[in-house]
Design an enzyme around this catalytic site. Structure first.
Site, PDB file in Angstrom:
ATOM      1  N   HIS A   1      -0.242   6.604  11.974  1.00  0.00           N
ATOM      2  CA  HIS A   1       0.572   5.566  11.332  1.00  0.00           C
ATOM      3  C   HIS A   1      -0.192   4.246  11.201  1.00  0.00           C
ATOM      4  CE1 HIS A   1       4.105   4.241   9.526  1.00  0.00           C
ATOM      5  NE2 HIS A   1       5.006   4.454  10.455  1.00  0.00           N
TER       6      HIS A   1
ATOM      7  N   ASP B   1       1.164   5.062   5.808  1.00  0.00           N
ATOM      8  CA  ASP B   1       2.555   4.612   5.853  1.00  0.00           C
ATOM      9  C   ASP B   1       3.499   5.811   5.751  1.00  0.00           C
ATOM     10  OD1 ASP B   1       1.807   1.951   6.011  1.00  0.00           O
ATOM     11  OD2 ASP B   1       1.771   1.704   3.827  1.00  0.00           O
TER      12      ASP B   1
END
Length: 510
Positions: A481, A485
């Site tokens: 992450h 995204d």
């Protein structure tokens, strides 16, 4: 005549290195292939060997200096070894009583630990296939070496008799270390002292084991000071446990900070088992491969901001396509039409649209890959390995199936080398072959994404307002992450699903 010693090629993405240490000083004699200097990059340490025998004439680049690929390190004067060795030979003349054993030893062929790649600095000795006194043929397997990447069999270079085994099973050795000696010829006599030598040699690895407290490499020491991290807080991946620049970067990314408080408490010892249970327990040392798997998986959890998103795919279109063309496909291409070809092709299509999943983080930079090297996780009796299908985005489904088949055979036979297991940009793991219905795969660092395939199971689903039974598979995408995204991850998985449920998209590149 002087021979130049220059910085060798260090890899596609490595353009410079730091001089870690010189093993020789000007005026000292060296033999061909003897290590002269150790270079340290942010990924590995590399020893530069002497290109020829001679005397080290000059050192151009000093320890601690940063040099680029092709830079001049030093100069070697050829043909001076014989002169340098003459005084030593004169001193040995009184020992004429030992000349016969020396002549016998000279006739023996020494089998040493082969090089297993730039980033592999040690191996563990596996089971010996021979013992002292055994007669071997050329290319007969002598012993299996196990590195943190793969197992490697060492064949006999000549036909003859094994007269000495220098290291026992379980010992840790480095490239160039002596493994055994073979006397050419089937009827060679075994020296009486050979077994004793083999036994005496076994403590040697243990004696060298404590030599893991090497100071950090120069560039690593500088970065440790800049980031306020103590050297003993970073696990070194270099030779003899040396901390490299890449180790410091990884530690900083994991959020390790220098602590003025007392050192961390030691790990609690394992609680003793009940005496009645101890007799039913078996303690087995972890293999190098298993130790590396454990370390890399835990490092991935500690470093990446790992998250998993899920979806499901209707496998009926792919299964119908396979059923219709599997015989024609196998007849033309000589390989069975499986699922991995479709999944790999679907992944490469999705990676083109979502390049962040095909990228990696290097310090404060993001490296985007304009190619797709797809790692395919393969379970073997010795652990999980991930051979790489290179440039899968440029291959047809038939070519992908052939390459996966070739790599799978090599993995099962323990024949994979560094070339087949490095450089992957994305990984596919198929737990479905073992019956897994759902799982969250762990990233194969430094990659930013891994796709988990699972068991195909018939389930009731709604199609055009009707409940029908379809062969469904859950898909899981674990991603970093920090660079990917949530929207990108979900979109990637949807694109894979669309390609598999409508295979024509793969043909039309949609």
């Amino acid at each position: 005549m002087a021979t130049e010693i220059r910085v060798p090629t260090l890899g596609e993405s490595v353009s410079e290195a730091t001089i870690a240490q010189w093993f020789k000083q000007p005026g000292e004699a060296v033999n061909a292939d003897e290590p002269l200097v150790e270079l340290e990059t942010d990924k590995v340490t590399v020893e530069v060997p002497a290109p020829t025998s001679g005397t080290l004439e000059a050192i151009i680049a000093k320890e601690g200096e940063t040099v680029e690929v092709g830079a001049l390190l030093g100069q070697l004067a050829e043909g001076a070894v014989a002169a340098a060795a003459a005084p030593a030979a004169a001193k040995e003349e009184p020992a004429k009583a030992e000349e016969a054993p020396k002549a016998e030893a000279a006739a023996a062929v020494e089998v040493t630990v082969p090089s297993a790649g730039e980033s592999v600095t040690e191996a563990e000795v596996g089971e010996w296939s021979v013992k002292v006194g055994d007669v071997v043929k050329e290319d007969d397997i002598l012993v299996e070496l196990e590195t943190d990447k793969a197992a490697q069999e060492v064949p006999s270079p000549v036909a003859g008799t094994v007269i000495e085994i220098a290291v026992e099973t379980g010992a840790t050795v480095e490239p160039g270390n002596l493994l055994c000696k073979i006397a050419p010829g089937a009827g060679a006599a075994v020296p009486a002292a050979a077994p004793a030598k083999a036994a005496a040699a076994t403590p040697a690895p243990a004696a060298s084991a404590p030599a893991t407290s090497m100071p950090p490499a120069p560039s690593a020491a500088k970065m440790l000071a800049e980031k306020g991290i103590a050297a003993d807080q970073v696990a070194g991946s270099g030779k003899r446990g040396q901390v490299l620049k890449g180790d410091v970067i990884a530690a900083a990314a994991a959020g390790i900070a220098q602590q003025a408080a007392p050192a961390a408490a030691p790990v609690a010892a394992r609680a003793p088992s009940n005496p009645s249970d101890e007799v039913r327990e078996e303690r087995v040392r972890m293999t190098k491969l298993r130790q590396t798997i454990a370390r890399r998986l835990k490092d991935a959890q500690n470093t990446a901001a790992m998250l998993t998103t899920y979806n499901e795919v209707d496998m009926k279109p792919i299964m119908d396509l396979r059923k219709q063309y599997k015989d024609v496909f196998e007849k033309k291409h000589g390989v069975k039409l499986g699922f991995m070809g479709f999944f790999t092709k679907a992944v490469t299509h999705a990676l083109k649209e979502i390049p962040a999943i095909n990228a990696e983080i290097d310090g404060t930079d993001v490296i985007y890959k304009n190619y797709a090297h797809i790692g395919v996780a393969v379970g073997t009796p010795k652990g999980l390995v991930v051979p790489v299908v290179r440039d899968a985005d440029q291959m047809s489904i038939a070519e992908i199936e052939k390459e996966i088949g070739r790599l799978g055979v090599m993995a099962r036979d323990g024949k994979l080398g560094m070339a087949e297991m490095t450089g992957g940009t994305f990984t596919i793991s198929n737990g479905g072959v073992y019956g897994s219905l759902m799982s969250s795969p762990i990233l194969n660092a430094p990659q930013s994404g891994i796709l988990g395939m699972h068991k195909i199971q018939e389930r009731p689903v709604a199609v055009n307002g009707q409940v029908v039974i379809r062969p469904m598979m859950y898909l899981a995408l674990s991603y970093d992450h920090r660079i990917v995204d949530g929207k990108e991850a979900v979109t990637f998985l949807v694109r894979v699903k669309e390609s598999l449920e409508d295979p024509q998209r793969l043909v039309l590149d949609l």
